[in-house]
Design a protein around this motif. Sequence first.
Motif, PDB file in Angstrom:
ATOM      1  N   UNK A  10      36.393 -15.417-100.475  1.00 27.59           N
ATOM      2  CA  UNK A  10      37.252 -16.290 -99.678  1.00 27.59           C
ATOM      3  C   UNK A  10      36.490 -16.760 -98.444  1.00 27.59           C
ATOM      4  N   UNK A  11      37.019 -17.764 -97.798  1.00 31.38           N
ATOM      5  CA  UNK A  11      36.512 -18.229 -96.506  1.00 31.38           C
ATOM      6  C   UNK A  11      37.569 -17.900 -95.457  1.00 31.38           C
ATOM      7  N   UNK A  91      40.360  -7.727 -86.742  1.00 31.71           N
ATOM      8  CA  UNK A  91      40.012  -8.851 -85.885  1.00 31.71           C
ATOM      9  C   UNK A  91      38.734  -9.459 -86.442  1.00 31.71           C
ATOM     10  N   UNK A  92      38.768 -10.735 -86.765  1.00 28.40           N
ATOM     11  CA  UNK A  92      37.611 -11.387 -87.390  1.00 28.40           C
ATOM     12  C   UNK A  92      36.645 -11.829 -86.299  1.00 28.40           C
ATOM     13  N   UNK A 111      31.854 -11.068 -89.857  1.00 22.55           N
ATOM     14  CA  UNK A 111      31.475 -12.078 -90.847  1.00 22.55           C
ATOM     15  C   UNK A 111      30.017 -12.434 -90.654  1.00 22.55           C
ATOM     16  N   UNK A 112      29.220 -12.217 -91.688  1.00 25.87           N
ATOM     17  CA  UNK A 112      27.804 -12.551 -91.609  1.00 25.87           C
ATOM     18  C   UNK A 112      27.567 -14.018 -91.961  1.00 25.87           C
ATOM     19  N   UNK A 113      28.450 -14.594 -92.747  1.00 26.79           N
ATOM     20  CA  UNK A 113      28.435 -16.038 -92.997  1.00 26.79           C
ATOM     21  C   UNK A 113      29.881 -16.479 -93.162  1.00 26.79           C
TER      22      UNK A 113
END
Length: 170
Positions: A10-11, A91-92, A111-113
């Motif tokens: 997912x994004x 928490x993103x 998130x690494x990407x």
Amino acid sequence: MSAAPLPRIIEPLKLVEQRVTLSGDIDLKQLVRLNELATASEGVARVELVFGKDNEGISVLTGKLEAGVVMQCQRCLEPVPVIVDSELKFGIVKNDRAAALLPRYYDPLLLEDFELDLWGLVEEEIILNLPIVASHSNGLCTIDAQYRTNPDAEKTNPFAALEKLKDSKL
């Protein structure tokens, strides 16, 4: 919750902006690392995820995870069902500095990407909620785990041999 399968990749930031709710199942047979810990890989993980922003503007992923895993009892070596029921509060964030600034009630989701392996996240959460040592509840195990002493056993003095040396003269 629905019985639809969840997407694997997912994004999350896109889903946060759209305030999407995802709910569905992940087949436990598909989770490789979990299957190394479990004795049976039947069933599904039921997941409900809500993407959005909290009152402070933090991008968050919250939700609920339910799964049933069968592990090996470490007393009797028989199968023991373990129920995982977990509340998710992430928490993103994009880096470690942002993770350090998160309030304590959020776990950082780094998130690494732009993409996230959702199945990997669910698998990790299940593994973290498994007991370190799986065992049946008291009274349900075929092995009696209570430590018992024999009250009729004769108590011996460990220093009795020293007493004999004390009385004898060299």
